[in-house]
Design a protein around this motif. Structure first.
Motif, short mmCIF file in Angstrom:
data_model
loop_
_atom_site.label_atom_id
_atom_site.label_comp_id
_atom_site.label_asym_id
_atom_site.label_seq_id
_atom_site.Cartn_x
_atom_site.Cartn_y
_atom_site.Cartn_z
N GLN A 409 0.96 -1.19 0.03
CA GLN A 409 0.08 -0.15 0.02
C GLN A 409 0.83 1.42 -0.05
OE1 GLN A 409 -3.52 -0.10 -0.28
NE2 GLN A 409 -3.18 -2.22 -0.70
N VAL A 410 2.00 1.36 0.82
CA VAL A 410 2.75 2.28 0.76
C VAL A 410 3.36 2.59 -0.56
CG1 VAL A 410 4.78 3.43 2.02
CG2 VAL A 410 3.29 2.27 3.15
N MET A 411 4.03 1.60 -1.19
CA MET A 411 4.58 1.77 -2.61
C MET A 411 3.64 2.01 -3.52
SD MET A 411 7.32 1.04 -3.89
CE MET A 411 8.29 -0.43 -3.01
N LEU A 412 2.31 1.70 -3.46
CA LEU A 412 1.34 2.18 -4.47
C LEU A 412 0.97 3.67 -4.35
CD1 LEU A 412 -1.21 -0.70 -4.13
CD2 LEU A 412 0.02 0.06 -6.28
N LEU A 413 0.96 4.12 -3.06
CA LEU A 413 0.92 5.66 -2.73
C LEU A 413 2.04 6.56 -3.14
CD1 LEU A 413 -0.72 5.60 0.87
CD2 LEU A 413 -1.71 6.28 -1.28
N VAL A 414 3.22 5.92 -2.92
CA VAL A 414 4.64 6.63 -3.56
C VAL A 414 4.40 6.73 -5.07
CG1 VAL A 414 7.01 6.35 -3.95
CG2 VAL A 414 6.12 5.83 -1.73
N LEU A 415 3.87 5.60 -5.63
CA LEU A 415 3.91 5.79 -7.17
C LEU A 415 2.69 6.70 -7.54
CD1 LEU A 415 3.83 1.83 -8.35
CD2 LEU A 415 5.52 3.50 -8.80
N LEU A 416 1.51 6.90 -7.14
CA LEU A 416 0.50 7.67 -7.40
C LEU A 416 1.06 9.18 -7.06
CD1 LEU A 416 -2.44 7.94 -8.21
CD2 LEU A 416 -2.99 7.74 -5.76
N ALA A 417 1.83 9.41 -6.13
CA ALA A 417 2.37 10.80 -5.73
C ALA A 417 3.52 11.19 -7.07
CB ALA A 417 2.70 10.75 -4.50
N ALA A 418 4.11 10.21 -7.27
CA ALA A 418 5.40 10.52 -8.18
C ALA A 418 4.71 10.66 -9.66
CB ALA A 418 6.11 9.24 -8.08
N LEU A 419 3.70 9.79 -9.91
CA LEU A 419 3.17 10.06 -11.25
C LEU A 419 2.21 11.34 -11.31
CD1 LEU A 419 2.23 9.10 -14.21
CD2 LEU A 419 0.26 7.64 -13.01
N CYS A 420 1.36 11.73 -10.36
CA CYS A 420 0.68 12.97 -10.36
C CYS A 420 1.70 14.18 -10.53
CB CYS A 420 -0.03 13.05 -9.11
SG CYS A 420 -1.58 12.02 -8.88
N PHE A 421 2.76 14.10 -9.84
CA PHE A 421 3.76 15.23 -9.68
C PHE A 421 4.56 15.52 -11.23
CE2 PHE A 421 8.33 16.60 -9.04
CZ PHE A 421 7.84 17.93 -8.74
N SER A 422 4.92 14.16 -11.76
CA SER A 422 5.38 14.05 -12.86
C SER A 422 4.44 14.62 -14.15
CB SER A 422 6.03 12.81 -13.34
OG SER A 422 5.20 11.84 -13.46
N LEU A 423 3.19 14.41 -14.00
CA LEU A 423 2.43 14.85 -14.94
C LEU A 423 2.23 16.51 -14.76
CD1 LEU A 423 -0.51 11.94 -15.01
CD2 LEU A 423 1.32 12.51 -16.62
N LEU A 424 2.34 17.02 -13.64
CA LEU A 424 2.08 18.61 -13.58
C LEU A 424 3.35 18.95 -14.30
CD1 LEU A 424 0.84 18.76 -9.89
CD2 LEU A 424 -0.45 19.03 -12.11
N CYS A 425 4.42 18.56 -13.96
CA CYS A 425 5.72 19.05 -14.49
C CYS A 425 5.68 19.04 -16.09
CB CYS A 425 6.90 18.28 -13.98
SG CYS A 425 7.35 18.61 -12.49
N PHE A 426 5.27 17.78 -16.68
CA PHE A 426 5.24 17.42 -17.94
C PHE A 426 4.10 18.65 -18.64
CE2 PHE A 426 3.68 15.13 -21.84
CZ PHE A 426 4.80 15.16 -22.66
N LEU A 427 3.04 18.81 -18.07
CA LEU A 427 2.06 19.53 -18.58
C LEU A 427 2.49 21.07 -18.80
CD1 LEU A 427 -0.96 20.04 -19.66
CD2 LEU A 427 -1.46 20.56 -17.27
N TYR A 428 3.15 21.41 -17.54
CA TYR A 428 3.99 22.79 -17.77
C TYR A 428 5.08 22.78 -18.72
CZ TYR A 428 6.60 26.81 -16.33
OH TYR A 428 6.96 28.26 -16.18
N LEU A 429 5.73 21.76 -19.09
CA LEU A 429 6.57 21.75 -20.13
C LEU A 429 6.02 21.97 -21.52
CD1 LEU A 429 9.38 20.84 -21.68
CD2 LEU A 429 8.79 18.75 -21.70
N ALA A 430 4.99 21.05 -21.66
CA ALA A 430 4.27 21.30 -22.93
C ALA A 430 3.64 22.58 -23.19
CB ALA A 430 2.95 20.35 -23.03
N LEU A 431 3.12 23.16 -22.33
CA LEU A 431 2.66 24.79 -22.36
C LEU A 431 3.83 25.65 -22.70
CD1 LEU A 431 -0.09 24.71 -19.56
CD2 LEU A 431 -0.40 24.48 -21.92
N HIS A 432 4.99 25.43 -21.84
CA HIS A 432 6.07 26.42 -22.03
C HIS A 432 6.52 26.27 -23.57
CE1 HIS A 432 10.01 27.97 -21.34
NE2 HIS A 432 10.51 26.95 -21.69
N VAL A 433 6.79 24.87 -24.11
CA VAL A 433 7.36 24.90 -25.36
C VAL A 433 6.17 25.38 -26.39
CG1 VAL A 433 7.95 23.23 -27.21
CG2 VAL A 433 8.55 23.05 -24.77
N GLU A 434 5.18 25.11 -26.19
CA GLU A 434 3.86 25.70 -27.31
C GLU A 434 4.07 27.37 -27.24
OE1 GLU A 434 2.09 24.54 -29.39
OE2 GLU A 434 2.75 22.28 -29.12
#
Length: 441
Positions: A409-434
């Motif tokens: 359960q702890v590992m899954l929470l770590v994965l979920l938090a890491a994925l959400c954070f990485s998607l926020l960064c990636f979305l900012y990257l896409a908007l920045h390049v556009e």
């Protein structure tokens, strides 16, 4: 670097047959050679990693004495992380083809050491494989991107589309190693009462050695590729080497990609270390691990092929990344909130279904990260792909060492938090390049 390295999606259709060439007859042969090299590279990696991938999956079960197998893998990925930091200048000095051929030697030595698994054979082999893996993967990313740009130039095709298609072919073939290697292991090790008997294991690893040798032979048939824009002298100073290693970390785009790169390593290691142990084995038994991983690999390979064909630029990459992430979020939430071990047909189907969904997500990350780095860092490919492997291997090593100490359960929470954070960064990257492209237009 500026954002002009990222072409706009509107410049090309989503699906293009990149094997067709509109160049003149005098240019037709070199253009075909680019695609041929990608076929050779993909097949060579399929052979090598069918052997290594299956061997990696077996380490914790066939080399159990004093946890030799697990510790060897931890050492391997720590070594991989360290050497990936300096892999970029090494590949530049050697050339991408030489780096690829040299890189195969580590896999050969590691599999050979399993024929006599002792501390003084496995640990040195793991350390050496960490070095060769770093250069083979940086070499792979560099070679594939160079081939794509050369093919696009010779055939008058959109660069982003060719990069996406070539990455799709490579990662589709590569992901198939999970199917081939695991089915081979299942076929050869299931006959005895104990799957780790010396006879069965030695026969299997001997066949693995033959697969690696065939892969090495294929690598030798690759064409040499030189990129004048990124070549450096082999006698570069230490300061120049250090600068080439650190420079990508001062690029805002790379900093925004790193969280997604790290997550791609976390989710791969989760499958190897946690999914098979906590989900597959309780439901299907140890004998079902090979089948579940084969389904995972088949879904991974299929998705890689499809995602590569749909890639044409940053916008398509963004849509695919979010689509693959959504599928993995579904599995994470399923395991966190609703999954329980059940009997009957559903209890048998669930692990295979989860493996297939997770494999689709992994196929997306593999193809799109390779295409993204090839597009955004066109003139500094070795450094970009070195960063890819630094952060991926570091994340994998973390999972291997923390797995025995963290609950699922702890590992899954770590994965979920890491994925959400990485998607926020990636979305900012896409908007920045556009936004950068819009301001320049």
């Amino acid at each position: 670097m500026d954002a002009r390295a990222a072409p706009e999606d509107e410049a090309a259709p989503l699906v293009v047959d990149v094997t067709s060439c509109s160049s003149s007859s005098s240019d037709a042969r070199p253009a075909r050679n680019h695609a041929r090299d990608v076929h050779i590279l993909s097949l060579a990696f399929l052979l090598i990693f069918s052997a290594y991938g299956a061997a990696q999956n077996l380490e914790s079960s066939v080399n159990t004495e004093e946890d030799l197998g697990t510790i060897s893998l931890g050492i391997l990925y720590l070594s991989f992380t360290f050497f990936a930091v300096v892999a970029s200048p090494v590949v530049r000095a050697l050339g991408s083809k030489t780096a690829l051929v040299l890189g195969t030697s580590g896999y050969l030595l590691f599999i050979a050491s399993n024929l006599k698994p002792l501390w003084y054979t496995m640990v040195p082999a793991s350390l050496y494989l960490g070095f060769t893996a770093s250069i083979i993967w940086v070499g792979q990313g560099t070679y594939l991107t160079l081939a794509a740009y050369s093919h696009a130039k010779d055939c008058h095709l959109h660069e982003g589309t060719v990069v996406g298609n070539f990455n799709g072919e490579f990662w589709g073939m590569f992901a198939s190693h999970q199917v081939i290697g695991n089915l081979l292991s299942l076929a050869l090790l299931r006959g005895g009462k104990e799957g780790d008997t010396v006879t069965g294991k030695n026969l299997l690893f001997t066949i693995f050695l033959c697969c690696v040798v065939l892969g090495i032979i294929l690598m030798c048939f690759l064409s040499k590729r030189n990129n004048k824009e990124i070549s450096i002298a082999t006698n570069s100073s230490f300061g120049s080497i250090l600068k080439s290693v650190i420079a990508p970390l001062f690029d805002k785009r790379m900093l925004l990609i790193i969280p997604l790169i790290a997550y791609s390593g976390l989710q791969q290691a989760f499958v190897w270390a946690e999914f098979t142990k906590h989900i597959v084995t309780p439901a299907l038994g140890v004998s079902g691990v090979g089948g579940a991983m084969a389904i995972y690999g088949a879904a991974d390979a299929t998705c890689s092929m499809v995602a590569g064909r749909l890639t044409s630029g940053l916008r398509s990459i963004t849509l695919l990344v979010f689509g693959g992430s959504f599928l993995q979020i579904i599995v994470i939430l399923w395991l966190l909130l609703g999954y329980s071990l059940t009997s009957g047909l559903l209890g048998y189907i669930y692990p295979f279904l989860m493996g297939a969904i997770w494999g689709v997500g992994d196929g997306v990350f593999n193809t799109q990260l390779g295409a993204l780095l090839g597009i955004l860092f066109k003139h500094d490919k070795e450094s970009a792909f070195a960063q890819l492997k630094v952060w991926q291997s570091a994340a994998i090593a973390v999972i291997f060492f923390l797995s025995p100490h963290l609950a699922l359960q702890v590992m899954l929470l770590v994965l979920l938090a890491a994925l959400c954070f990485s998607l926020l960064c990636f979305l900012y990257l896409a908007l920045h390049v556009e936004r950068s492209l819009y301001l320049e237009s």
